[in-house]
Design a protein around this motif. Structure first.
Motif, short mmCIF file in Angstrom:
data_model
loop_
_atom_site.label_atom_id
_atom_site.label_comp_id
_atom_site.label_asym_id
_atom_site.label_seq_id
_atom_site.Cartn_x
_atom_site.Cartn_y
_atom_site.Cartn_z
N PHE A 105 1.07 -0.93 -0.03
CA PHE A 105 -0.03 0.01 -0.11
C PHE A 105 0.82 0.76 0.28
CE2 PHE A 105 -2.60 -3.75 1.50
CZ PHE A 105 -4.39 -3.26 1.34
N TYR A 106 0.39 1.77 -0.68
CA TYR A 106 0.91 3.58 -1.15
C TYR A 106 -0.14 4.17 -0.33
CZ TYR A 106 5.21 2.19 -2.83
OH TYR A 106 6.69 2.01 -3.23
N THR A 107 -1.55 4.46 -0.20
CA THR A 107 -2.16 5.35 0.47
C THR A 107 -3.00 3.83 1.29
OG1 THR A 107 -4.64 6.30 0.03
CG2 THR A 107 -3.63 4.73 -1.85
N PRO A 108 -3.30 4.34 2.35
CA PRO A 108 -4.23 3.56 3.55
C PRO A 108 -5.64 4.03 2.93
CG PRO A 108 -2.84 5.19 4.66
CD PRO A 108 -2.72 5.94 2.70
N MET A 109 -6.20 4.58 2.15
CA MET A 109 -7.30 4.37 1.50
C MET A 109 -7.84 3.16 1.04
SD MET A 109 -8.47 7.14 2.74
CE MET A 109 -10.36 7.32 1.90
N MET A 110 -7.43 2.89 0.41
CA MET A 110 -7.85 1.63 -0.62
C MET A 110 -7.71 0.07 0.52
SD MET A 110 -5.47 1.68 -4.19
CE MET A 110 -6.40 2.97 -5.18
N TYR A 111 -6.69 0.73 1.72
CA TYR A 111 -7.05 -0.72 2.27
C TYR A 111 -9.07 -1.10 2.82
CZ TYR A 111 -6.25 -3.82 6.28
OH TYR A 111 -6.10 -4.87 7.60
N SER A 112 -9.71 -0.09 2.97
CA SER A 112 -10.50 0.02 3.23
C SER A 112 -11.94 -1.12 2.36
CB SER A 112 -11.67 1.47 3.04
OG SER A 112 -11.63 1.56 1.57
N PHE A 113 -10.97 -1.27 1.50
CA PHE A 113 -12.01 -2.30 0.54
C PHE A 113 -11.42 -4.01 -0.53
CE2 PHE A 113 -10.49 0.71 -3.02
CZ PHE A 113 -9.26 -0.49 -3.97
N ALA A 114 -10.08 -3.43 0.88
CA ALA A 114 -8.59 -5.12 0.53
C ALA A 114 -8.89 -5.63 1.64
CB ALA A 114 -7.34 -3.76 -0.22
N GLN A 115 -8.95 -4.97 2.44
CA GLN A 115 -8.81 -5.43 4.11
C GLN A 115 -9.39 -7.49 4.40
OE1 GLN A 115 -10.88 -3.64 7.16
NE2 GLN A 115 -11.48 -2.66 6.06
N HIS A 116 -9.87 -7.38 3.56
CA HIS A 116 -11.03 -8.72 3.68
C HIS A 116 -9.81 -10.15 2.99
CE1 HIS A 116 -11.85 -8.27 -1.02
NE2 HIS A 116 -11.52 -9.39 -0.39
N VAL A 117 -8.59 -9.43 2.52
CA VAL A 117 -8.02 -9.88 1.53
C VAL A 117 -7.12 -11.12 2.45
CG1 VAL A 117 -6.74 -11.07 -0.78
CG2 VAL A 117 -8.28 -9.03 -0.63
N ASP A 118 -6.98 -12.56 1.94
CA ASP A 118 -6.22 -13.03 2.26
C ASP A 118 -4.71 -12.94 1.93
OD1 ASP A 118 -4.80 -15.01 4.09
OD2 ASP A 118 -5.76 -17.35 2.69
N ALA A 119 -3.61 -12.69 2.53
CA ALA A 119 -2.78 -12.20 1.77
C ALA A 119 -1.09 -12.58 2.40
CB ALA A 119 -2.66 -10.60 2.04
N ALA A 120 -0.46 -13.06 1.88
CA ALA A 120 0.61 -13.34 1.71
C ALA A 120 1.53 -12.74 3.30
CB ALA A 120 1.70 -14.28 0.84
N ALA A 121 1.32 -11.00 2.81
CA ALA A 121 2.20 -10.50 3.64
C ALA A 121 2.00 -8.90 3.28
CB ALA A 121 4.01 -10.08 3.00
N VAL A 122 1.45 -8.60 3.86
CA VAL A 122 1.05 -6.83 4.31
C VAL A 122 2.11 -5.44 4.56
CG1 VAL A 122 -0.84 -5.28 4.40
CG2 VAL A 122 -1.01 -8.13 4.13
#
Length: 405
Positions: free
Chosen positions: A115-132
């Motif tokens: 992430f370069y902008t926290p604003m996009m975390y609002s719609f990506a926070q549900h993703v099961d990620a290998a790393a954030v």
């Protein structure tokens, strides 16, 4: 301030190369080439990289993704299109679904989210990620027109992130108590690219007619520039030419200083910057000292120096910290000292080039390749091991990475 160059250690394992990376950015891929492009181009040599940009309003009744490939990179820009009449909640639900579709269409593998902008975390926070990863390049909350919810979103992202990077030491110092795995990565430079400006290069046609001595600036022309300072410097030195390259953003063109010796040449490509720099006698960083510039660490500082151009700058904290003792860098408190700095920069430009020896030794420790390698190791480390506890670092320890890592 302690500088720890022994961390990170090479991890015993790393993320598989088929792990995709999705980079969320408030800047378009083809707007201005800077930190995100330098890093994502390097990541794309080993894995698929998607550059997820801010949504674009559309008159269409459905939300959809545009995928934009570019000829010079394997990075693909992802440009969501969302009906302009939808509410913020409807838009976020649609963006979440589109993000899920993107992941499924490319194998369904757990991605790295960057992430370069926290604003996009609002719609990506549900993703099961290998790393954030949160690469905090700037303190966006201090910028003009920043969304009011940005700080809350940043807090949520920091709580989830496996690693946090900052674009400068001042920004690191402001955030180091907010995360256990946070690292300062100040601006790096592609020295080989900009050193071309030290050679004989044909002057671009739109610059060739401008008289010398020339003092230039390139970058986004926005609220971070001190327009009154530029106006005063041009008035004080009518025989100097002040050249500005770059797009205008968040300010009206009518607000820009205008004079016979001020020249706005528009947005130029990264590839063309050395040819413009070759025609300058000195380079400028006339930044205002305000909340928007409090934590900036301008990439153009080492780029100007790699091009062999002396630099005149206002006293941006990270620039003073890093380049305060560097030959060829002059600092100003006000319009009078800025003009005096311009005079001194032109004088050293006419002298021999011995001052560049110290500059080149410093720049050799700050390449984008070295920064990328250190960042990639940290991301791999966090994917296989817990983060280095902040208690082991101490309050005054700052992780500054270089080619020695």
């Amino acid at each position: 301030m302690n500088v720890l160059n022994s961390f990170p250690q090479t991890p015993d394992a790393s993320l598989p190369i088929d792990t995709p990376l999705i980079c969320f950015s408030h800047l378009r891929w083809d707007f201005v080439l800077q930190r995100p492009q330098h890093l994502m181009q390097r990541f794309s040599q080993d894995r698929q990289v998607f550059f997820f940009e801010e949504f674009i309003p559309t008159d269409h009744h459905l939300a959809y993704l545009e995928i934009h490939p570019f000829a010079d990179t394997s990075v693909k820009a992802i440009r969501p299109r969302v009906p302009h009449w939808w509410s913020e909640a409807e838009r976020d639900r649609a963006l979440s679904r589109l993000l899920d579709d993107l992941i499924l269409l490319h194998g369904g593998r757990r991605p790295i989210l960057w992430f370069y902008t926290p604003m996009m975390y609002s719609f990506a926070q549900h993703v099961d990620a290998a790393a954030v990863v949160y690469d905090c390049m700037d303190e966006l909350a201090n910028f003009k027109f920043a969304p009011p919810q940005l700080k809350d979103m940043e807090n949520a992202l920091m709580a989830r992130a496996d690693a946090v990077f900052t674009g400068g030491v001042s920004l690191y110092e402001a955030k180091r108590d907010l995360h256990d795995n946070i690292h300062a990565f100040p601006s790096s430079v592609d020295s080989h690219h900009f050193r071309a400006a030290r050679n004989s290069v044909a002057d671009p046609s739109d610059q060739a007619k401008i008289s010398h001595p020339r003092l230039g600036f390139y970058g986004v022309i926005d609220e971070r520039l001190d327009l009154d300072l530029i106006r005063a410097a041009a008035a004080a030195r009518p025989d100097y030419s002040f050249v500005f390259l770059g797009p205008i953003a968040k300010i009206s063109p009518s607000d820009l200083p205008r004079a016979a010796n001020i020249h706005y040449l528009g947005h130029k490509s990264y590839a063309d910057l050395p040819s413009y720099l070759a025609g300058w006698d000195a380079a400028l960083m006339p930044f205002a000292l305000n909340e928007a510039t409090r934590f900036i660490s301008p990439t153009k500082t080492p780029e100007y120096l790699a091009a062999g151009r002396p630099v005149v700058s206002t006293k941006i904290a990270d620039v003073v910290r890093t380049y305060g003792d560097t030959p060829g860098v002059f600092f100003a408190d006000d319009a009078d000292s800025f003009v005096s700095g311009c005079d001194a920069a032109l004088a050293i430009a006419l002298a021999d080039t011995s001052w560049l020896e110290a500059v080149d030794r410093m720049l050799a420790r700050s390449s984008w390749d070295a920064t990328f390698k250190s960042m990639a190791m940290i991301v791999d480390q966090t994917a296989v091991d817990p983060p280095l506890p902040s208690a082991l670092l101490g309050k005054n320890d700052i992780l500054v990475h270089s080619e020695r890592d």
